[in-house]
Scaffold this motif. Sequence first.
Motif, PDB file in Angstrom:
ATOM      1  N   PRO A 231     -10.809  -3.239  15.469  1.00 22.15           N
ATOM      2  CA  PRO A 231     -10.702  -2.250  16.540  1.00 22.15           C
ATOM      3  C   PRO A 231      -9.245  -2.028  16.953  1.00 22.15           C
ATOM      4  O   PRO A 231      -8.411  -2.929  16.840  1.00 22.15           O
ATOM      5  CB  PRO A 231     -11.504  -2.852  17.686  1.00 22.15           C
ATOM      6  CG  PRO A 231     -11.681  -4.275  17.349  1.00 22.15           C
ATOM      7  CD  PRO A 231     -11.467  -4.448  15.887  1.00 22.15           C
ATOM      8  N   THR A 232      -8.973  -0.829  17.424  1.00 23.14           N
ATOM      9  CA  THR A 232      -7.615  -0.520  17.859  1.00 23.14           C
ATOM     10  C   THR A 232      -7.423  -0.879  19.330  1.00 23.14           C
ATOM     11  O   THR A 232      -6.360  -1.325  19.723  1.00 23.14           O
ATOM     12  CB  THR A 232      -7.293   0.965  17.631  1.00 23.14           C
ATOM     13  OG1 THR A 232      -8.307   1.755  18.245  1.00 23.14           O
ATOM     14  CG2 THR A 232      -7.240   1.277  16.143  1.00 23.14           C
ATOM     15  N   ALA A 233      -8.459  -0.691  20.138  1.00 19.04           N
ATOM     16  CA  ALA A 233      -8.365  -1.049  21.557  1.00 19.04           C
ATOM     17  C   ALA A 233      -8.728  -2.522  21.721  1.00 19.04           C
ATOM     18  O   ALA A 233      -9.683  -3.002  21.116  1.00 19.04           O
ATOM     19  CB  ALA A 233      -9.316  -0.183  22.382  1.00 19.04           C
ATOM     20  N   ASN A 234      -7.955  -3.232  22.510  1.00 21.12           N
ATOM     21  CA  ASN A 234      -8.185  -4.665  22.759  1.00 21.12           C
ATOM     22  C   ASN A 234      -8.295  -5.450  21.458  1.00 21.12           C
ATOM     23  O   ASN A 234      -9.121  -6.350  21.318  1.00 21.12           O
ATOM     24  CB  ASN A 234      -9.429  -4.889  23.608  1.00 21.12           C
ATOM     25  CG  ASN A 234      -9.208  -4.578  25.059  1.00 21.12           C
ATOM     26  OD1 ASN A 234      -8.085  -4.451  25.514  1.00 21.12           O
ATOM     27  ND2 ASN A 234     -10.291  -4.458  25.791  1.00 21.12           N
ATOM     28  N   SER A 235      -7.472  -5.127  20.517  1.00 27.54           N
ATOM     29  CA  SER A 235      -7.529  -5.714  19.181  1.00 27.54           C
ATOM     30  C   SER A 235      -7.474  -7.240  19.204  1.00 27.54           C
ATOM     31  O   SER A 235      -8.217  -7.906  18.487  1.00 27.54           O
ATOM     32  CB  SER A 235      -6.400  -5.160  18.326  1.00 27.54           C
ATOM     33  OG  SER A 235      -6.468  -5.689  17.035  1.00 27.54           O
TER      34      SER A 235
END
Length: 143
Positions: free
Chosen positions: A83-87
């Motif tokens: 994932p890009t958010a909260n990786s």
Amino acid sequence: MSNRSWASTPAVRRSMQSNRSRDTKPELLLRRALHARGLRYRVCTKPLPDLRMKADIVFRPARVAVEVRGCFWHGCPEHHRKPTANSEYWTAKISRNIARDRKNEKLLSEAGWLLIAVWEHEGPADSAALIAEVVGRRRGGSP
């Protein structure tokens, strides 16, 4: 929502909280395919009383547990995308899930059980055929 939430936005938090832990579409399709083959099983139960894990499908006499794994949550080698958010959070979370899966498989194996992992992207008919064959063999008969 507190500032410490794992979710990048309130909408993401609501979406993730609505994910089911049992009776997912892939699980229901597999159970229907197994039932159509005449197999009977327990649903969402512990294969071993002292094991914290609940398997999605359990064949007690054959000592076979089936886990239907989501590609995101269990780090599918074919389909998992970081994932890009909260990786950082999600990478650690998926790593813990994979480690837990391996630990549970080892504990089941040591107790004489076989854990079959079915990925959500695998066809229910093919998975049911494999499971029926394994369960039949472990019961000492034909599938």
